[in-house]
Motif scaffolding. Structure first.
Motif, PDB file in Angstrom:
ATOM      1  N   THR A 212      13.220   6.875  40.024  1.00 55.46           N
ATOM      2  CA  THR A 212      14.580   6.343  40.139  1.00 55.46           C
ATOM      3  C   THR A 212      15.538   7.459  40.526  1.00 55.46           C
ATOM      4  N   PRO A 213      16.262   7.326  41.654  1.00 55.53           N
ATOM      5  CA  PRO A 213      17.217   8.373  42.046  1.00 55.53           C
ATOM      6  C   PRO A 213      18.509   8.304  41.231  1.00 55.53           C
ATOM      7  N   LYS A 214      19.066   9.491  40.916  1.00 56.15           N
ATOM      8  CA  LYS A 214      20.355   9.588  40.246  1.00 56.15           C
ATOM      9  C   LYS A 214      21.243  10.555  41.028  1.00 56.15           C
ATOM     10  N   PHE A 215      22.535  10.254  41.072  1.00 54.66           N
ATOM     11  CA  PHE A 215      23.483  11.021  41.868  1.00 54.66           C
ATOM     12  C   PHE A 215      24.486  11.713  40.940  1.00 54.66           C
ATOM     13  N   TYR A 216      24.723  13.015  41.184  1.00 58.53           N
ATOM     14  CA  TYR A 216      25.620  13.800  40.341  1.00 58.53           C
ATOM     15  C   TYR A 216      26.601  14.606  41.198  1.00 58.53           C
ATOM     16  N   LEU A 217      27.752  14.880  40.605  1.00 60.85           N
ATOM     17  CA  LEU A 217      28.676  15.888  41.115  1.00 60.85           C
ATOM     18  C   LEU A 217      28.573  17.080  40.171  1.00 60.85           C
ATOM     19  N   CYS A 218      28.175  18.233  40.689  1.00 59.41           N
ATOM     20  CA  CYS A 218      27.981  19.425  39.863  1.00 59.41           C
ATOM     21  C   CYS A 218      29.146  20.383  40.061  1.00 59.41           C
ATOM     22  N   SER A 227      33.231  44.392  34.634  1.00 59.16           N
ATOM     23  CA  SER A 227      31.872  44.368  35.198  1.00 59.16           C
ATOM     24  C   SER A 227      31.029  43.224  34.643  1.00 59.16           C
ATOM     25  N   LYS A 228      31.610  42.401  33.767  1.00 59.40           N
ATOM     26  CA  LYS A 228      30.869  41.313  33.143  1.00 59.40           C
ATOM     27  C   LYS A 228      31.148  39.987  33.852  1.00 59.40           C
ATOM     28  N   ARG A 229      30.184  39.074  33.759  1.00 59.43           N
ATOM     29  CA  ARG A 229      30.285  37.799  34.462  1.00 59.43           C
ATOM     30  C   ARG A 229      29.664  36.704  33.602  1.00 59.43           C
ATOM     31  N   THR A 230      30.289  35.530  33.614  1.00 62.77           N
ATOM     32  CA  THR A 230      29.719  34.372  32.930  1.00 62.77           C
ATOM     33  C   THR A 230      29.964  33.129  33.770  1.00 62.77           C
ATOM     34  N   VAL A 231      29.116  32.123  33.569  1.00 57.90           N
ATOM     35  CA  VAL A 231      29.179  30.902  34.378  1.00 57.90           C
ATOM     36  C   VAL A 231      29.178  29.689  33.453  1.00 57.90           C
ATOM     37  N   HIS A 232      30.001  28.710  33.781  1.00 58.84           N
ATOM     38  CA  HIS A 232      30.024  27.434  33.068  1.00 58.84           C
ATOM     39  C   HIS A 232      29.763  26.327  34.079  1.00 58.84           C
ATOM     40  N   THR A 233      28.760  25.486  33.794  1.00 61.39           N
ATOM     41  CA  THR A 233      28.424  24.387  34.697  1.00 61.39           C
ATOM     42  C   THR A 233      28.612  23.051  33.996  1.00 61.39           C
ATOM     43  N   ASN A 234      28.861  22.039  34.799  1.00 59.30           N
ATOM     44  CA  ASN A 234      29.066  20.698  34.265  1.00 59.30           C
ATOM     45  C   ASN A 234      28.617  19.690  35.306  1.00 59.30           C
ATOM     46  N   ASP A 235      27.783  18.735  34.896  1.00 58.77           N
ATOM     47  CA  ASP A 235      27.289  17.691  35.792  1.00 58.77           C
ATOM     48  C   ASP A 235      27.947  16.366  35.444  1.00 58.77           C
ATOM     49  N   ILE A 236      28.512  15.722  36.464  1.00 57.38           N
ATOM     50  CA  ILE A 236      29.157  14.423  36.291  1.00 57.38           C
ATOM     51  C   ILE A 236      28.277  13.379  36.977  1.00 57.38           C
ATOM     52  N   LEU A 237      27.761  12.418  36.208  1.00 55.36           N
ATOM     53  CA  LEU A 237      26.897  11.389  36.769  1.00 55.36           C
ATOM     54  C   LEU A 237      27.728  10.395  37.567  1.00 55.36           C
ATOM     55  N   PHE A 238      27.407  10.264  38.857  1.00 50.43           N
ATOM     56  CA  PHE A 238      28.096   9.303  39.705  1.00 50.43           C
ATOM     57  C   PHE A 238      27.470   7.912  39.585  1.00 50.43           C
TER      58      PHE A 238
END
Length: 321
Positions: A212-218, A227-238
């Motif tokens: 089953t296909p699912k579509f997201y906006l990431c 010199s430091k780096r951090t990342v925050h991700t969030n997936d929104i189900l379309f």
């Protein structure tokens, strides 16, 4: 306490209610007093800045990573006691309004933004000092919009090629029961706020499982402190597409509507950036779901009135005793 009310306001300059480099802010500070009031200093400031802060655990120690950048800072003295004795530092009883103007520098600066671990803000602050023990403050933020046509591009790039071009990607996944091929196509890479984009996924299911296909906006927020780096991700189900039975093939098309208030893609801030992806996954029972990601650039949409936050007006009340 003779000062009963203090607020700072500004006039809109366009339909959006936003300001950009080179614009002039026309505003006013309002103060209400119960009687004639002498002040040491009364001023208003305009500031634009970016700041990031996050914590990390390193062994038994919690380390705070923090950085900030100032884009501009202006100060306008409304009244100040210079020991002249000419009454210039006196505020009369009742409602008093003091106009002011600030010109925003005509340089490249990022738009207003608030993310998980950082924010870019532009504000006006008023401060009235009667004595070292009696200080009144108020502030209001104003929305800022960059003039850069491509805030997601490097400075060496004059145009972005491919914003209107179709995008395609293919992935073949092998399972014990056979293989599944997924071809994903999106209409274009650049999409405006409030606009819709069509995404198609062609599934060739040569396995014995239903997929089953699912579509997201990431969404991907990146923050940098020195010199430091951090990342925050969030997936929104379309949304979820129709299932593809075993040993069959099917093409599923979804029209994805981009929220009109979604923050724009940007790279023109040294401490943070915001990126997006379109992600299509196949939900496969008892197996790791294969996925395909396609880049997505969110562009400025058609003008929409800015919903201004309630201004921070302060009324002061004398405490009993």
């Amino acid at each position: 306490m003779t000062v009963k009310h203090l607020s700072v306001e500004y006039n809109k300059v366009n339909e959006r209610g936003t300001f950009s480099p080179g614009d002039i802010i026309f505003g006013r500070v309002t103060v209400v007093t119960s009687k004639e009031t002498k002040v040491q200093c009364f001023l208003v400031r305009a500031k634009g800045k970016a700041e990031v802060t996050w914590c990390e655990q390193e062994g038994q120690t919690t380390v705070v990573h923090r950085d900030k950048k100032k884009y501009f800072y202006f100060e306008h003295i409304i009244l100040q006691d210079k020991k002249k004795g000419d009454g210039s530092e006196i505020i009369g009883p009742g409602r008093n309004v003091y106009p002011f103007t600030f010109e925003i520098p005509n340089t490249d600066m990022p738009s207003s933004y608030e993310g998980k671990w950082g924010k870019i803000t532009y504000n006006l602050r008023a401060k009235l000092t009667q004595s070292i023990w009696l200080v009144y403050k108020t502030k209001t933020e104003f929305p800022f919009l960059t003039k850069s046509d491509f805030p997601f591009a490097s400075k060496s790039e004059m145009i972005i090629v491919g914003l209107k071009e179709q995008q395609c990607a293919t992935r073949i996944s092998f399972f014990g029961s056979g293989k599944v091929t997924m071809n994903v196509t999106s209409e274009k890479m650049g999409v405006k706020q409030g606009e819709a984009v069509g995404v198609s996924v062609e599934v060739l299911n040569d396995s014995v499982r239903i997929v089953t296909p699912k579509f997201y906006l990431c969404e991907k927020q990146t923050f940098v402190a020195k010199s430091k780096r951090t990342v925050h991700t969030n997936d929104i189900l379309f949304g979820t597409g129709d299932s593809v039975p075993a040993q069959t093939s099917r093409t599923i098309t979804k029209v994805l509507s981009i929220p009109p208030q979604l923050p724009l893609t940007f790279f023109n801030c040294c401490m943070m950036k915001l990126e997006y992806r379109l992600k299509v996954t196949l939900d496969v029972p008892l197996a790791r779901d294969p996925e395909i990601k396609l880049p997505l650039v969110i562009l400025l949409g058609s003008p929409k009135p800015h919903q201004q936050k309630p201004k921070r007006s302060i009324w002061f009340r004398k405490l009993p005793g």
